[in-house]
Design an enzyme around this catalytic site. Sequence first.
Site, mmCIF file in Angstrom:
data_model
loop_
_atom_site.group_PDB
_atom_site.id
_atom_site.type_symbol
_atom_site.label_atom_id
_atom_site.label_comp_id
_atom_site.label_asym_id
_atom_site.label_seq_id
_atom_site.Cartn_x
_atom_site.Cartn_y
_atom_site.Cartn_z
ATOM 1 N N CYS A 81 6.279 -0.065 13.291
ATOM 2 C CA CYS A 81 5.478 -0.611 12.196
ATOM 3 C C CYS A 81 6.051 -1.978 11.835
ATOM 4 C CB CYS A 81 5.543 0.330 10.993
ATOM 5 S SG CYS A 81 4.592 -0.272 9.583
ATOM 6 N N LEU A 82 5.182 -2.975 11.743
ATOM 7 C CA LEU A 82 5.664 -4.332 11.465
ATOM 8 C C LEU A 82 6.363 -4.426 10.109
ATOM 9 C CD1 LEU A 82 2.763 -6.575 12.852
ATOM 10 C CD2 LEU A 82 4.894 -5.910 13.962
ATOM 11 N N HIS A 114 -2.023 3.349 6.018
ATOM 12 C CA HIS A 114 -1.560 2.194 5.234
ATOM 13 C C HIS A 114 -2.489 1.884 4.061
ATOM 14 C CE1 HIS A 114 2.021 0.450 6.955
ATOM 15 N NE2 HIS A 114 1.521 0.362 8.173
ATOM 16 N N GLN A 159 -0.045 -4.670 4.289
ATOM 17 C CA GLN A 159 1.088 -5.278 4.984
ATOM 18 C C GLN A 159 1.126 -6.796 4.846
ATOM 19 O OE1 GLN A 159 0.235 -2.946 8.792
ATOM 20 N NE2 GLN A 159 2.464 -3.069 8.772
ATOM 21 N N GLY A 174 -1.676 -3.338 15.448
ATOM 22 C CA GLY A 174 -2.480 -2.951 14.292
ATOM 23 C C GLY A 174 -1.873 -3.544 13.041
ATOM 24 N N HIS A 200 -2.547 5.393 11.953
ATOM 25 C CA HIS A 200 -1.435 4.664 11.325
ATOM 26 C C HIS A 200 -1.973 3.638 10.311
ATOM 27 C CE1 HIS A 200 2.733 2.733 11.736
ATOM 28 N NE2 HIS A 200 2.041 1.850 11.039
ATOM 29 N N GLU A 201 -2.978 2.874 10.715
ATOM 30 C CA GLU A 201 -3.494 1.808 9.833
ATOM 31 C C GLU A 201 -4.295 2.371 8.662
ATOM 32 O OE1 GLU A 201 -2.054 -0.864 10.279
ATOM 33 O OE2 GLU A 201 -1.374 -0.425 12.309
HETATM 34 ZN ZN ZN Z 1 2.457 0.117 9.970
#
Ligand code: ZN
Length: 167
Positions: free
Chosen positions: A89-90, A135, A52, A47, A131-132
Amino acid sequence: MRTELKLRIWPDKILRTKCKAVTNPDANIRRILDQMYTIMKINRGIGLAATQVGLDICCIIVEAEDRVFRLLNPKIIKKEGTQIFEEGCLSFPGLSLRIKRARSVWVTAMDEWGDPLDIEAEGLLAVVFQHEIDHINGIVFIDRIPLWERMKILPVLRKMEREYGVC
Ligand code: ZN
């Protein structure tokens, strides 16, 4: 104009930004989604949200359980149950946290052609959506753990701040 997007790492301020809704999905938005997808795949994510990659627009990509979603303005309209998942998380390399979230979610969104979408998700897919969507509201997964646990990971966050700078 073509912009090169790149992955933003904590403590980049953009990760705390609340995104603006996309009103007119055009070729530029689709190009952004293409680039986001590529960045997500290169980094082996499932995701990715626009913040991000440094953008304050409501776009997310979700790829889980053999399904790919490229969504604009996604919103959770209903949640049910609870589940605990170990999330990564990236934007927080090397950090994984057990997070309690809803087991099922109902999401409304717009696709990249401007058509409305209703999605029902559970399990892993529901986790990634939550999660996304966090963000794009400026919320990151460390906000979802209790304070005592946040204290425990403080050294990891400090290390990230030294490495990636306070922007
Ligand atoms: Zn994340």
